[in-house]
Design an enzyme around this catalytic site. Structure first.
Site, mmCIF file in Angstrom:
data_model
loop_
_atom_site.group_PDB
_atom_site.id
_atom_site.type_symbol
_atom_site.label_atom_id
_atom_site.label_comp_id
_atom_site.label_asym_id
_atom_site.label_seq_id
_atom_site.Cartn_x
_atom_site.Cartn_y
_atom_site.Cartn_z
ATOM 1 C CB THR A 104 14.034 -3.091 -1.082
ATOM 2 O OG1 THR A 104 14.122 -3.257 0.340
ATOM 3 C CG2 THR A 104 12.895 -2.134 -1.429
ATOM 4 C CB ILE A 155 -1.448 -4.182 -7.849
ATOM 5 C CG1 ILE A 155 -1.663 -3.733 -6.394
ATOM 6 C CG2 ILE A 155 -1.896 -5.632 -8.064
ATOM 7 C CD1 ILE A 155 -0.755 -4.396 -5.349
ATOM 8 C CB ALA A 194 1.840 -0.774 4.265
ATOM 9 C CD GLU A 218 7.705 -11.770 -5.668
ATOM 10 O OE1 GLU A 218 8.025 -12.576 -4.775
ATOM 11 O OE2 GLU A 218 7.076 -12.101 -6.688
ATOM 12 C CD GLN A 252 31.586 1.094 -20.042
ATOM 13 O OE1 GLN A 252 30.529 1.594 -19.674
ATOM 14 N NE2 GLN A 252 32.619 1.833 -20.402
ATOM 15 C CD GLU A 265 -2.705 -1.264 2.514
ATOM 16 O OE1 GLU A 265 -2.669 -0.315 3.340
ATOM 17 O OE2 GLU A 265 -3.456 -2.253 2.632
ATOM 18 C CD GLN A 276 44.423 -9.713 -20.333
ATOM 19 O OE1 GLN A 276 45.048 -8.714 -19.991
ATOM 20 N NE2 GLN A 276 44.913 -10.925 -20.190
HETATM 21 N N1 CAA Z 1 6.724 -17.412 6.810
HETATM 22 C C1 CAA Z 1 5.726 -17.530 7.703
HETATM 23 N N2 CAA Z 1 5.508 -16.609 8.670
HETATM 24 C C2 CAA Z 1 6.311 -15.542 8.713
HETATM 25 C C3 CAA Z 1 7.366 -15.357 7.804
HETATM 26 C C4 CAA Z 1 7.562 -16.353 6.818
HETATM 27 N N3 CAA Z 1 8.537 -16.245 5.933
HETATM 28 N N4 CAA Z 1 7.979 -14.202 8.075
HETATM 29 C C5 CAA Z 1 7.353 -13.675 9.137
HETATM 30 N N5 CAA Z 1 6.342 -14.486 9.521
HETATM 31 C C6 CAA Z 1 5.434 -14.309 10.658
HETATM 32 C C7 CAA Z 1 6.325 -14.229 11.892
HETATM 33 O O1 CAA Z 1 6.567 -15.519 12.397
HETATM 34 C C8 CAA Z 1 5.532 -13.373 12.828
HETATM 35 O O2 CAA Z 1 4.615 -14.160 13.554
HETATM 36 P P1 CAA Z 1 4.855 -14.422 15.139
HETATM 37 O O3 CAA Z 1 4.699 -13.057 15.762
HETATM 38 O O4 CAA Z 1 3.794 -15.383 15.486
HETATM 39 O O5 CAA Z 1 6.231 -14.954 15.275
HETATM 40 C C9 CAA Z 1 4.738 -12.452 11.899
HETATM 41 O O6 CAA Z 1 4.772 -13.047 10.613
HETATM 42 C C10 CAA Z 1 5.353 -11.075 11.828
HETATM 43 O O7 CAA Z 1 6.696 -11.234 11.421
HETATM 44 P P2 CAA Z 1 7.802 -10.142 11.707
HETATM 45 O O8 CAA Z 1 7.759 -9.732 13.150
HETATM 46 O O9 CAA Z 1 9.094 -10.671 11.175
HETATM 47 O O10 CAA Z 1 7.264 -8.933 10.824
HETATM 48 P P3 CAA Z 1 7.874 -7.521 10.533
HETATM 49 O O11 CAA Z 1 6.821 -6.504 10.670
HETATM 50 O O12 CAA Z 1 9.168 -7.334 11.289
HETATM 51 O O13 CAA Z 1 8.159 -7.607 8.939
HETATM 52 C C11 CAA Z 1 9.423 -8.098 6.956
HETATM 53 C C12 CAA Z 1 8.986 -8.518 8.357
HETATM 54 C C13 CAA Z 1 10.334 -9.221 6.529
HETATM 55 C C14 CAA Z 1 10.192 -6.792 6.949
HETATM 56 C C15 CAA Z 1 8.168 -8.011 6.047
HETATM 57 O O14 CAA Z 1 7.387 -6.887 6.377
HETATM 58 C C16 CAA Z 1 8.531 -7.949 4.579
HETATM 59 O O15 CAA Z 1 8.818 -8.982 3.966
HETATM 60 N N6 CAA Z 1 8.501 -6.755 3.985
HETATM 61 C C17 CAA Z 1 8.667 -6.608 2.544
HETATM 62 C C18 CAA Z 1 7.342 -6.766 1.859
HETATM 63 C C19 CAA Z 1 7.465 -7.243 0.462
HETATM 64 O O16 CAA Z 1 8.269 -8.092 0.132
HETATM 65 N N7 CAA Z 1 6.605 -6.715 -0.381
HETATM 66 C C20 CAA Z 1 6.587 -7.126 -1.745
HETATM 67 C C21 CAA Z 1 5.243 -6.901 -2.294
HETATM 68 S S1 CAA Z 1 4.854 -8.028 -3.560
HETATM 69 C C22 CAA Z 1 5.454 -7.377 -4.983
HETATM 70 O O17 CAA Z 1 6.359 -6.630 -5.038
HETATM 71 C C23 CAA Z 1 4.724 -7.934 -6.104
HETATM 72 C C24 CAA Z 1 4.947 -7.578 -7.460
HETATM 73 O O18 CAA Z 1 4.297 -6.703 -7.966
HETATM 74 C C25 CAA Z 1 5.782 -8.432 -8.325
#
Ligand code: CAA
Length: 381
Positions: free
Chosen positions: A366, A157, A130, A364, A337, A127, A279
């Site tokens: 950074t 998206i 977010a 997916e 290059q 979002e 080279q």
């Molecule tokens: N598998 C299962 N559960 C998971 C997990 C995983 N890999 N990673 C985290 N969780 C669970 C944790 O276990 C935790 O649960 P508990 O509290 O029960 O332990 C809960 O989720 C929260 O986890 P965190 O405390 O680690 O969460 P966080 O707020 O610190 O965030 C982060 C972690 C890794 C930074 C995450 O926010 C993240 O991956 N951010 C990046 C988002 C992203 O990749 N967005 C891409 C969008 S898609 C895209 O780009 C599509 C496109 O168009 C091609």
């Protein structure tokens, strides 16, 4: 000893056949798709016709049942000629993985066969406020009788508007942060769903990126694909399986740029000989090839871990995406290059490949986020 690090014959055959298809039916349109910012319809038709549009879908739901390594090879070979087109199989996998991992058989039967036939599946997590901090998402889902009502918006998206189906990750109780989040399937035709204008992008211009708006979208409970409050874990687990496909895309783009640069180096004469004989050029090409192969091995090994759902998948998936996309950024720049002035203009595809590659370091998660994920999941020796 058997050659552990060589692809088994069936995967080599898959690579050969997808490469031939990509060269014949996707490559000829890649430049126009980029220049005209238009959806790669020719690629979509070719992929659907040959069972490659969503090959990862299990056979019982109409797909090819391609395992994670086969899905990687397909995406890699399409990306080698057209980054935008490779987002079709990649995002179809991303969009449908929450359903495959979290949905019941009835739900899978409802949407997966239609995906295979060309209806497209997108993933709605990010979002405007977010992005990296995914659990701060504010798209709101509330109980309404036996069902739910959805309000809010998603940003960046991929293939929005083209896809018929959307995995939407929504918040039921912001106080609970990640524990308030639940996952749903939304259809493009659901009343209250609409789309923003296509973003004007540096690369991947054939793949539409738009906002998706939800205005009192009513969903029956059979649209819910996670337990209530378990949508964030499902979204993260999805990315564990799909960040590998971004690594595949980066490797394909790097390979495409390397192939163009090598051919050019043999053909281009300066100072009375092909520039390949210097080279200075050989070292650039050698480094490119070395780094592509290293990324490929890491990515294929991550794909096997995805297929077997191994416990160190989270680390390997993030590592492959991060390493391959950083590698591809350098390789595509080096290809430019090698081509010199010709590399900087659009007579050759390397500048497009560099622009497309940049996104693989961003989406997916950074590469800074990948390093956080890796650090939290360091492998044991
Ligand atoms: N598998 C299962 N559960 C998971 C997990 C995983 N890999 N990673 C985290 N969780 C669970 C944790 O276990 C935790 O649960 P508990 O509290 O029960 O332990 C809960 O989720 C929260 O986890 P965190 O405390 O680690 O969460 P966080 O707020 O610190 O965030 C982060 C972690 C890794 C930074 C995450 O926010 C993240 O991956 N951010 C990046 C988002 C992203 O990749 N967005 C891409 C969008 S898609 C895209 O780009 C599509 C496109 O168009 C091609």
């Amino acid at each position: 000893m058997e050659n552990l690090f060589d692809l088994p014959a069936e995967y080599k055959e898959l690579r050969t056949s997808v490469r031939a298809l990509a060269e014949k039916e996707i490559a000829p349109f890649a430049q126009a798709v980029d220049e005209e910012h238009r959806f790669p319809l020719e690629a979509k038709n070719a992929l659907v016709k040959n069972g490659l549009y969503a090959a990862h879908v299990p056979t019982e739901f109409g797909g090819d049942g391609a395992d994670a390594l086969a899905a990687v090879l397909i995406i890699e070979e399409v990306a080698r000629v057209c980054g935008s087109s490779s987002l079709l199989p990649a995002v179809n996998k991303l969009g449908s993985m929450p359903l495959i991992l979290g949905g019941n058989d009835e739900q899978k039967k409802r949407w997966l066969p239609r995906l295979v036939k060309g209806e497209g599946f997108s993933y709605c997590l990010s979002e405007s406020e977010a992005g990296s901090d995914a659990s701060a998402l504010r798209t709101k889902v509330e109980r309404s009788g036996d069902g739910w009502v959805l309000n809010g918006s998603k940003k960046w998206i991929t293939n929005a508007g083209e896809s018929e189906f959307y995995s939407v990750i929504a918040q039921g109780d912001p106080k609970l942060r990640s524990k308030g989040i639940t996952a749903f399937i939304v259809e493009k035709s659901d009343p209250g769903v609409s789309f923003g204008a296509p973003e004007k992008k540096m690369g991947m211009r054939g793949s539409p990126t738009r906002e998706v708006y939800f205005d009192n979208v009513e969903l029956s409970d059979d649209r819910r694909i996670s337990e209530v409050g378990e949508g964030f874990a499902l979204a993260m687990n999805t990315l564990d399986h799909t960040r590998i496909t971004i690594a595949a895309q980066a490797i394909g783009l790097a390979q495409g740029a390397f192939d163009v640069a090598t051919k050019y180096a043999h053909e281009r004469h300066q100072f009375g000989k092909p520039i390949f004989d210097f080279q200075a050029i050989q070292f650039i090409l050698a480094d490119m090839a070395m780094n592509i192969e290293a990324a490929r091995l890491l990515t294929y090994s991550a794909a096997i871990k995805s297929e077997n759902n191994e416990k160190d998948l989270t680390f390997f998936s993030a590592a492959s995406k991060c390493f391959a996309s950083d590698m591809a950024m350098k390789v595509t720049q080096d290809a430019i290059q090698v081509l010199g002035g010709y590399g900087y203009v659009s007579d050759y595809p390397v500048e497009r490949m560099m622009r497309d590659t940049k996104l693989t370091q961003i989406y997916e998660g950074t590469n800074q986020i990948q390093r956080i994920v890796m650090a939290r999941n360091l492998p044991n020796a």
